[in-house]
Scaffold this motif. Structure first.
Motif, PDB file in Angstrom:
ATOM      1  N   ARG A  23      12.494   9.978   9.551  1.00 17.29           N
ATOM      2  CA  ARG A  23      11.657   9.860  10.731  1.00 17.29           C
ATOM      3  C   ARG A  23      11.800  11.110  11.577  1.00 17.29           C
ATOM      4  O   ARG A  23      12.885  11.652  11.719  1.00 17.29           O
ATOM      5  N   ARG A  37       4.742   1.011   0.050  1.00 20.83           N
ATOM      6  CA  ARG A  37       5.550   0.544   1.180  1.00 20.83           C
ATOM      7  C   ARG A  37       5.251  -0.927   1.429  1.00 20.83           C
ATOM      8  O   ARG A  37       4.130  -1.296   1.758  1.00 20.83           O
ATOM      9  N   VAL A  50      16.492   1.550  -0.776  1.00 19.64           N
ATOM     10  CA  VAL A  50      15.809   0.575   0.076  1.00 19.64           C
ATOM     11  C   VAL A  50      14.873  -0.230  -0.801  1.00 19.64           C
ATOM     12  O   VAL A  50      13.910   0.309  -1.334  1.00 19.64           O
ATOM     13  N   LEU A  98      16.352   3.858   7.013  1.00 17.37           N
ATOM     14  CA  LEU A  98      15.903   2.845   6.057  1.00 17.37           C
ATOM     15  C   LEU A  98      15.143   3.456   4.898  1.00 17.37           C
ATOM     16  O   LEU A  98      14.097   2.960   4.501  1.00 17.37           O
ATOM     17  N   GLY A  99      15.673   4.528   4.351  1.00 10.33           N
ATOM     18  CA  GLY A  99      15.105   5.089   3.141  1.00 10.33           C
ATOM     19  C   GLY A  99      13.979   6.059   3.358  1.00 10.33           C
ATOM     20  O   GLY A  99      13.498   6.684   2.434  1.00 10.33           O
ATOM     21  N   ARG A 100      13.540   6.196   4.602  1.00 11.71           N
ATOM     22  CA  ARG A 100      12.532   7.201   4.896  1.00 11.71           C
ATOM     23  C   ARG A 100      13.115   8.167   5.902  1.00 11.71           C
ATOM     24  O   ARG A 100      14.192   7.932   6.438  1.00 11.71           O
ATOM     25  N   THR A 139       9.274   9.096  -2.154  1.00 13.91           N
ATOM     26  CA  THR A 139       9.468   8.130  -3.241  1.00 13.91           C
ATOM     27  C   THR A 139      10.623   8.580  -4.128  1.00 13.91           C
ATOM     28  O   THR A 139      10.970   9.758  -4.185  1.00 13.91           O
ATOM     29  N   GLY A 140      11.192   7.625  -4.832  1.00 15.92           N
ATOM     30  CA  GLY A 140      12.307   7.930  -5.727  1.00 15.92           C
ATOM     31  C   GLY A 140      13.510   8.412  -4.948  1.00 15.92           C
ATOM     32  O   GLY A 140      13.668   8.107  -3.764  1.00 15.92           O
ATOM     33  N   VAL A 157       2.679   9.441  -6.611  1.00 19.00           N
ATOM     34  CA  VAL A 157       2.915   9.328  -5.165  1.00 19.00           C
ATOM     35  C   VAL A 157       4.199  10.072  -4.779  1.00 19.00           C
ATOM     36  O   VAL A 157       5.267   9.798  -5.320  1.00 19.00           O
ATOM     37  N   SER A 203      -0.222   8.499   3.235  1.00 22.62           N
ATOM     38  CA  SER A 203       0.565   8.707   2.028  1.00 22.62           C
ATOM     39  C   SER A 203       0.051   9.954   1.333  1.00 22.62           C
ATOM     40  O   SER A 203      -1.063  10.407   1.592  1.00 22.62           O
ATOM     41  N   GLY A 213      22.296   3.359  -0.717  1.00 19.59           N
ATOM     42  CA  GLY A 213      21.285   4.228  -0.119  1.00 19.59           C
ATOM     43  C   GLY A 213      19.871   3.837  -0.490  1.00 19.59           C
ATOM     44  O   GLY A 213      18.914   4.328   0.096  1.00 19.59           O
ATOM     45  N   VAL A 234       4.860  10.827  -1.230  1.00 23.95           N
ATOM     46  CA  VAL A 234       5.231  10.209   0.042  1.00 23.95           C
ATOM     47  C   VAL A 234       4.499   8.887   0.113  1.00 23.95           C
ATOM     48  O   VAL A 234       3.272   8.854   0.156  1.00 23.95           O
ATOM     49  N   GLY A 235       5.257   7.795   0.053  1.00 28.42           N
ATOM     50  CA  GLY A 235       4.655   6.470   0.144  1.00 28.42           C
ATOM     51  C   GLY A 235       4.186   6.218   1.563  1.00 28.42           C
ATOM     52  O   GLY A 235       4.385   7.048   2.467  1.00 28.42           O
ATOM     53  N   TRP A 236       3.602   5.067   1.764  1.00 26.31           N
ATOM     54  CA  TRP A 236       3.069   4.757   3.090  1.00 26.31           C
ATOM     55  C   TRP A 236       4.107   5.065   4.156  1.00 26.31           C
ATOM     56  O   TRP A 236       5.230   4.578   4.104  1.00 26.31           O
ATOM     57  N   ARG A 287      17.994  -2.453   3.030  1.00 19.63           N
ATOM     58  CA  ARG A 287      18.689  -1.205   2.706  1.00 19.63           C
ATOM     59  C   ARG A 287      20.051  -1.549   2.139  1.00 19.63           C
ATOM     60  O   ARG A 287      20.826  -2.265   2.766  1.00 19.63           O
ATOM     61  N   GLU A 340      -4.214  -0.044   8.118  1.00 22.25           N
ATOM     62  CA  GLU A 340      -4.155  -1.439   7.659  1.00 22.25           C
ATOM     63  C   GLU A 340      -3.351  -2.274   8.652  1.00 22.25           C
ATOM     64  O   GLU A 340      -2.276  -1.864   9.090  1.00 22.25           O
ATOM     65  N   SER A 393      -4.480   5.646   6.755  1.00 22.73           N
ATOM     66  CA  SER A 393      -4.958   4.272   6.828  1.00 22.73           C
ATOM     67  C   SER A 393      -4.476   3.610   8.104  1.00 22.73           C
ATOM     68  O   SER A 393      -3.532   4.078   8.751  1.00 22.73           O
ATOM     69  N   GLU A 401       0.830  -1.198   0.000  1.00 22.71           N
ATOM     70  CA  GLU A 401       0.000   0.000   0.000  1.00 22.71           C
ATOM     71  C   GLU A 401       0.866   1.249   0.000  1.00 22.71           C
ATOM     72  O   GLU A 401       1.834   1.336   0.758  1.00 22.71           O
ATOM     73  N   GLY A 402       0.522   2.199  -0.836  1.00 18.78           N
ATOM     74  CA  GLY A 402       1.308   3.440  -0.898  1.00 18.78           C
ATOM     75  C   GLY A 402       2.766   3.176  -1.216  1.00 18.78           C
ATOM     76  O   GLY A 402       3.629   3.981  -0.893  1.00 18.78           O
ATOM     77  N   ASP A 454       9.515   1.766  -2.012  1.00 16.92           N
ATOM     78  CA  ASP A 454       8.753   2.470  -3.047  1.00 16.92           C
ATOM     79  C   ASP A 454       8.506   1.472  -4.177  1.00 16.92           C
ATOM     80  O   ASP A 454       9.068   1.592  -5.253  1.00 16.92           O
ATOM     81  N   ALA A 468      10.819   1.450  -7.440  1.00 15.21           N
ATOM     82  CA  ALA A 468      10.982   2.664  -8.234  1.00 15.21           C
ATOM     83  C   ALA A 468      12.435   2.726  -8.690  1.00 15.21           C
ATOM     84  O   ALA A 468      13.343   2.542  -7.891  1.00 15.21           O
ATOM     85  N   GLU A 481       6.715   9.402  10.041  1.00 14.48           N
ATOM     86  CA  GLU A 481       7.723   9.232   8.999  1.00 14.48           C
ATOM     87  C   GLU A 481       7.332   9.998   7.735  1.00 14.48           C
ATOM     88  O   GLU A 481       6.174  10.332   7.533  1.00 14.48           O
TER      89      GLU A 481
END
Lengths: 625, 625
Positions: free
Chosen positions: B198, A18, A45, B194-196, B131-132, B29, B22, A43, B31-33, A39, B15, B13, A15-16, A49, A88, B127
């Motif tokens: 926080r 992730r 992950v 981890l790619g996002r 994306t990308g 997109v 997101s 850089g 900002v992913g989840w 990861r 879930e 969400s 979803e989204g 995405d 991505a 978080e």
């Protein structure tokens, strides 16, 4: 995806963009949405995405017969979901997940592709977001040892931990987190992070990547063993099932044989003898032959001799694995053992000198094979220069030793080793390993608490065979008079042979102690490998009753933690007819004493174990009619 | 939920029990989840195991008129989503989210409930999983200063950063992350994980909770300003819109007035005078009166005097905010200024002695009000005992100073302060703050790189008014002959008055330098507050052209980073008729030189700025017909 029996459900979602998963049991969510991903050192992950490009569910069902183990037949029955993902930027990878009736597991698989010839992994995004606030049994995270005490706390208060780490939910569901098929990878730990646990990979000092491996190969399974009661965790074969079938079973496997063994060891642990040569040297030809005589007389199939070789002076890191000390006649002792039917277990203490060991491996193992030695106990005491005991290079080292040993028809008992991950299915010559705060701590340290010994079966032992080195009958022996003792009764020591599973079980006490103990009889009788295992009663940290069958006989081990308690279990596991129960129970005030009795029982009876604090009971059931 | 124009979408969400959101723009997109949640000191995580119990969407649309600002009217038009959540265990809380045409924002609100009388927050799960791999402009995370250099890197290579932090996606979309309505809370930072990214809350040393606050109140907004071009970020009023309306505007607000000011300051920065009394004391009655004469003559409305009070000897932390030094006649200088129409800006350097300052606040502000002082510049140089500059206690302190100042009709310019979060909407007496590596670094440190000065408008400046202290005409002045210079041309210094927005704009150079510069005329002319702002051309780190209108006149500031370049922009923003353009441009080889020209233009023309490396151009457009 649901488990074959429909009770467990594993959902993978993106979803989204992730990537994540969740796990439920009978409609109740055990693991809420938790991230998945890797990861990389560039850089990126994988999993941050993504889009799902495909998914496929298959099923597997088969039964395999281990050469040795807790059960003679193991069913490997699962559904498998492969989710194909595109990151991505265009990279592709897969999540492979399995649902068994006794748990779920998943792993990553990154195919070889343009721009990604090798996989350099900094860490995993993999999380375990347990719901509610289950009770946790954990041991503090350590990249170099699993010899810390286990403890319990609420999930919300736990610290970073090595695995297996085990949880009890409020509704009585149990869940244990570990890994399977650890190969060319860094070992897993878990650390609390905002209410969830996140996988940590043991780092290689000075290197950004915890793992550098080839693309194509799947990463180790992340395993969630799930059961409706604590005993179900012990009965599970999930971790083994998630390893490849035997890789060394083509041809003659007669040399792969679980073994009960004595050792020139407890004496050294107590400072009564030394590893290094000198006036009190433990490993003399004479003592070895005496121990062999003792072992042969009592059906103990092997003898471990520590300190037999050159290199114990100094740092221990420059050992010579082929040259014996002047007072030890290696070929002579091995041959003497052969003549009496006692295997020689050769000790290879590397003293953390890993490169030194690797350089000698071929020559040493060839020598051992020539002499007829089929068992090696390895050791890695000390700091390994440039590495952690559980980093990728060391994981590969332990695997290398197993492979080379197999080529020379040698079984391995690895001490100071990374945790087991079910590899004994693939390399059944991995008869045992330590990775536990075992009995030696009752001689050299503060000792093991009764609670610790009752947590081990539900945590450490779920990973594989555990060389705890039981069998101390004189639990009060304290030759240095420094207050050390074994923190159990003698009866609990006997119970260990049933409750603790290992392909190598030591009879750790001194021959002279056994000579005056009625417990020796049980040690003589009890098998190392089993046809069937049933947990009769279990409470983590508190009590455990296990019944195991070997051929026609049943054995039961019962043990308690701190709490003196009376456990009563039905004997419905027995076949029809009348059975003789030979029971070894706690005796009055003397922790080293044993109350040995015989009684006649049937499957309609219940059996009673009256346990002192730190106590136990061992019973052999033989069919009479 | 979509933005009023339907372009932005924000999805919340839960879930698998895991709260997240997101963000997308036009179906893409951004900002992913990403997780949402708060970790409390009792170990629980609000958001980790939740169910949605209700959701409601409302809308808001209104226009407010700031007392001063970049635009005279601001539209506050949004849709708002409130998601009601129940945590496993029964606790309830809400996520409140808004979608504007120029970005989205969300905050938490935990109602008072049984067992949760106060909210003790360790950190946020919040978080931002971009994306990308967008380009990131960031400055290293620091809990005590925002005076580090800004830098750019790929998102995947960025470090932990203070905010606002800004990103450009591959498709040319811009996104900036910051916070709004920071009150009784710790300031926000972001850290890659981890790619996002926080959220990290600035900790209070020695306390587990970064925030201890009452339930009921909502946490600060987490704000994502989103635009199709870099200039759109600057034109956005999103951060201000997310603050409450003016809290101090009932009654007379005539004392709240943006101001251009000179100062006894640049002299001290260069070591030509001292803060502390002595033979070279900067703040003498005589010098102050000379500066007032200069200011009055050139339409500069205020004078800052640093070092006027007692307490500059020693640690600076024991200042006396009411007692002047013997050589400084505070009432006399203030009165002399009044007689010439020049406001006195009183300097309160706390030297990090926060408690000492708080003890004197009432008395000092009462004195200032009595004397007719309406402006204070505060400072917090040094380590604050037991606190970080940006922790909850200090955030509350800066707010306390604003509130007390308002009660005494005093405007505040806060240096070494936490970043702005749009509070000038609520407290318009917050005319300016520093929170920037400003021009002083060209006197005392390595100086500011041209790139840094071109990143600021797209990062730091998005948070609120920025007291960069521009206006150095003699950019080569180096009285200590230690190699310091201002790393711009003189023309770029003039451009700053248009490109950099602040409610207090300094004319920072010495009167004698202005006396020989044709640039003084532009400083005399340029307003501090504006009716309309348009970004004509923008490239982060590279160039910026801003047009601002005050009444009938337009002003344009153009500037470049390292790269000498010629920028050509259409004058279509001008009204009909003929206009006179008074331009101040880079001149030949002399960075301190100015090429001043007048030309006649119309809205159909384009204007050209030929910029040297580190150069700029400032233009005043006056209607002729």
């Amino acid at each position: 995806m649901r488990s074959p029996d429909g009770v467990l459900a594993l959902a993978v979602s993106a979803e989204g963009g992730r990537l994540g998963y969740s796990v439920s049991r009978g409609g109740s969510v055990l693991v809420g949405w938790s991230a998945l991903g890797l990861r990389l050192t560039d850089g990126s992950v994988l999993g941050g995405d993504v889009e799902v490009t495909g998914a496929r569910v298959t099923a597997g069902d088969g039964t395999w017969r281990p050469l040795w183990g807790a059960d003679s037949r193991v069913r490997d029955h699962y559904r498998e979901l492969t989710v194909r993902l595109r990151q991505a930027g265009g990279r592709v990878f897969n999540v492979i997940a399995r649902a068994y009736d006794d748990g779920v597991a998943f792993r990553y698989q990154v195919p070889e592709q343009a721009g990604l010839r090798s996989l350099e992994i900094v860490d995993e995004a993999t999380e375990f977001a347990l719901t509610g606030n289950p009770t946790a049994w954990w041991t503090r995270r350590d990249f170099d040892t699993d010899e810390n005490t286990w403890q319990s706390s609420p999930y919300s208060a736990m610290g970073a931990s090595n695995t297996p780490v085990t949880f009890r939910y409020e509704d009585g569901t149990y869940l244990s987190i570990h890994e399977a098929d650890l190969d060319d990878y860094a070992a897993m730990t878990v650390a609390p992070d905002l209410g969830r646990l996140r996988v940590g990979l043991v780092p290689t000092p000075g290197r950004a990547a915890a793992v550098i491996t080839r693309t194509g190969r799947a990463t180790p399974w992340r395993v969630l063993t799930i059961a409706g009661n604590a005993g179900g965790l012990i009965e599970s074969h999930l971790v083994e099932n998630l390893n490849p079938p035997c890789a060394i079973c083509k041809g003659d496997t007669s040399w792969i044989k679980p073994i009960k063994y004595a050792g020139i060891w407890w004496l050294i642990q107590h400072g009564q003898a030394t590893w290094k040569p000198g006036p009190r040297h433990g490993a003399t030809t004479e003592r070895a032959k005496e121990y062999i005589d003792f072992a042969a007389e009592h059906g103990i199939e092997g003898l471990l001799v520590e300190g037999w070789n050159r290199g114990w002076e100094g740092s221990w890191a420059d050992q010579d694995f082929t040259q014996a000390t002047p007072d030890f006649d290696l070929p002579g002792v091995v041959a003497y053992g052969k003549s009496k039917g006692v295997e020689f277990i050769v000790h290879n203490e590397t003293g953390a000198g890993v490169e030194n060991y690797e350089q000698q491996l071929d020559a040493a193992f060839a020598l051992y094979e020539r002499l007829g030695i089929h068992y090696v106990k390895t050791g890695y005491v000390g700091n390994i220069t440039g590495h952690h005991h559980y980093d990728q290079r060391m994981v590969n080292h332990y695997r290398l030793v197993l492979e080379k040993a197999a080529r020379h028809r040698i079984n391995v008992d690895c001490h100071e080793c990374v945790h087991a991950t079910g590899e004994a299915r693939t390399f059944p010559n991995a008869l045992a390993r330590e990775a536990v705060r075992g009995q030696e701590w009752d001689a050299i340290g503060d000792g093991n608490t009764p609670e610790h010994t009752l947590i081990l079966p539900f945590t450490r032992m779920l990973s594989g065979p555990m060389d705890y080195t039981p069998g101390i009958m004189d639990v009060l022996w304290d030759p240095r008079r420094d207050g050390h003792r074994v923190h159990t009764t003698a009866a609990k020591q006997l119970a260990y042979y049933v409750t603790y599973f290992s392909g190598m079980q030591m009879a750790a006490d001194l021959p002279e102690h056994y000579a005056r103990s009625p417990g020796l009889k049980f040690i003589e009788d009890v098998p190392v490998t089993w046809d069937e295992t049933r947990v009769l009663s279990a409470g983590i940290g508190d009590h455990l009753v296990v019944a195991r069958r070997s051929g026609a006989d049943w054995y039961v081990g019962a043990m308690t933690g701190d709490r003196a308690q009376t456990l009563r279990y039905p004997l419905s596991f027995l076949g029809k007819g009348t059975w003789t129960a030979e029971s070894y129970s706690d005796a009055g005030d003397d922790d080293a004493g044993l109350d040995v009795r015989r009684s006649a029982v049937t499957r309609d009876d219940a059996f009673t174990a009256v346990l002192k604090s730190g106590g136990g009971q061992a019973v052999r059931f033989r069919r009479v009619t």
